[in-house]
Write a protein that holds these residues in place. Structure first.
Motif, PDB file in Angstrom:
ATOM      1  N   THR A  69      -8.862   0.768  -0.398  1.00 32.53           N
ATOM      2  CA  THR A  69      -7.554   0.921   0.318  1.00 32.53           C
ATOM      3  C   THR A  69      -6.654   2.225   0.289  1.00 32.53           C
ATOM      4  N   TRP A 113       3.705  -0.239  -2.417  1.00 33.57           N
ATOM      5  CA  TRP A 113       3.757  -0.787  -1.745  1.00 33.57           C
ATOM      6  C   TRP A 113       5.146  -1.461  -0.932  1.00 33.57           C
ATOM      7  N   LYS A 129       6.111  -0.721   2.880  1.00 33.67           N
ATOM      8  CA  LYS A 129       6.063  -1.892   3.804  1.00 33.67           C
ATOM      9  C   LYS A 129       8.225  -1.752   4.333  1.00 33.67           C
ATOM     10  N   ASP A 150      -0.591  -9.150  -4.846  1.00 32.73           N
ATOM     11  CA  ASP A 150      -0.697 -10.122  -5.913  1.00 32.73           C
ATOM     12  C   ASP A 150      -1.928 -10.666  -6.424  1.00 32.73           C
ATOM     13  N   GLU A 161      -0.755  -5.309  -0.616  1.00 27.29           N
ATOM     14  CA  GLU A 161       0.253  -6.162  -0.322  1.00 27.29           C
ATOM     15  C   GLU A 161      -0.608  -7.381  -1.256  1.00 27.29           C
ATOM     16  N   GLY A 162      -2.075  -7.684  -0.836  1.00 24.79           N
ATOM     17  CA  GLY A 162      -3.089  -8.835  -1.636  1.00 24.79           C
ATOM     18  C   GLY A 162      -3.460  -7.907  -2.763  1.00 24.79           C
ATOM     19  N   ASP A 208      -0.256  -1.358  13.886  1.00 21.06           N
ATOM     20  CA  ASP A 208      -1.186  -2.937  13.571  1.00 21.06           C
ATOM     21  C   ASP A 208      -1.411  -2.040  12.319  1.00 21.06           C
ATOM     22  N   ASP A 246       8.577  -2.013   8.293  1.00 24.19           N
ATOM     23  CA  ASP A 246       9.542  -3.197   8.582  1.00 24.19           C
ATOM     24  C   ASP A 246      10.473  -2.760   9.429  1.00 24.19           C
ATOM     25  N   LEU A 274      -1.060  -5.248   4.382  1.00 22.37           N
ATOM     26  CA  LEU A 274      -1.053  -6.382   4.120  1.00 22.37           C
ATOM     27  C   LEU A 274      -2.045  -6.083   3.043  1.00 22.37           C
ATOM     28  N   ALA A 288       0.455  -1.394   9.222  1.00 22.71           N
ATOM     29  CA  ALA A 288       0.481  -3.618   9.031  1.00 22.71           C
ATOM     30  C   ALA A 288      -0.562  -4.128   8.565  1.00 22.71           C
ATOM     31  N   GLU A 289      -1.634  -3.581   7.921  1.00 25.80           N
ATOM     32  CA  GLU A 289      -2.896  -4.073   7.744  1.00 25.80           C
ATOM     33  C   GLU A 289      -3.241  -3.363   6.649  1.00 25.80           C
TER      34      GLU A 289
END
Length: 206
Positions: free
Chosen positions: A69, A127, A131, A171, A167-168, A157, A135, A164, A160-161
């Motif tokens: 990533t 992140w 983001k 988390d 973010e994963g 997109d 956004d 994401l 955005a991927e």
């Protein structure tokens, strides 16, 4: 909802202020002064250039499983820097004749100082930087041309991927972190939101 989503929910006002601004409103309706937009674009290039170093720092400190990533992010921002230079050349901007404005310099300094902190906090910073940028353009789209073309690029997109995926990972990391690291990450989130708000207001104050 994971840790990242909780941050946005818990600090909704700060988050909203980081992605809404008069500058974006004026880009949306086409009323922004082209000179202000060019000034902002130069500053955004300076920030992107230094953010590249911050992403590299993330790679250096990251668990191996995050490499795909983060390395993808480095490749993307390298392409972005090339695009910025081409865009500024088309505008006959000589980058060497400009310097980061105080607001931009302060943001860059914050990233540069974010070393020697827990990796989960570093990732939180990356992140939210990414983001908030994505956004901001997505939430204010569509825009009048020529600004619609920029919005489509920065609200893509593919971007955005990538966010994401960050973010994963965030988390997952936070599932095993204690309260001190979580609190530090929350403080970092708020600081980046403040810096984002100030960056948007650099050429078009509220």
């Amino acid at each position: 909802m994971g840790f990242a989503g909780d941050l946005i929910a818990q600090h909704a006002e700060a988050w909203r202020d980081s992605v809404r601004a008069p500058f974006l409103d004026r880009c949306k309706d086409g009323s922004v002064d082209p000179r202000d937009f060019e000034t902002w674009l130069i500053q955004d290039f300076f920030f992107a250039r230094e953010c590249t170093r911050f992403i590299a720092l993330n790679v250096a400190n990251a668990p191996f499983k995050l490499f795909p990533t983060l390395l993808g992010g480095l490749t993307a921002i390298d392409d972005e820097l090339q695009w910025f230079q081409g865009e500024l050349e088309k505008r006959n901007v000589i980058v060497e004749e400009h310097n980061p404005l105080p607001t931009c310099a302060q943001y860059i300094e914050y990233l540069n100082k974010s070393t020697g902190i827990p990796y989960a906090v570093q990732l939180t910073i990356l992140w939210v930087v990414e983001k908030a940028y994505h956004d901001s353009w997505r939430l204010n789209s569509p825009m009048e041309e020529p600004y619609g073309t920029y919005a489509q690029r920065w609200a893509s997109d593919a971007f955005a991927e990538y966010i994401l995926a960050l973010e994963g990972h965030l988390d997952t990391l936070m599932e095993t972190e204690g309260s001190a690291v979580r609190e530090a990450a929350s403080e970092a989130f708020l600081e980046v939101c403040k810096l984002e708000k100030e960056f948007w207001g650099m050429v078009c104050p509220a």
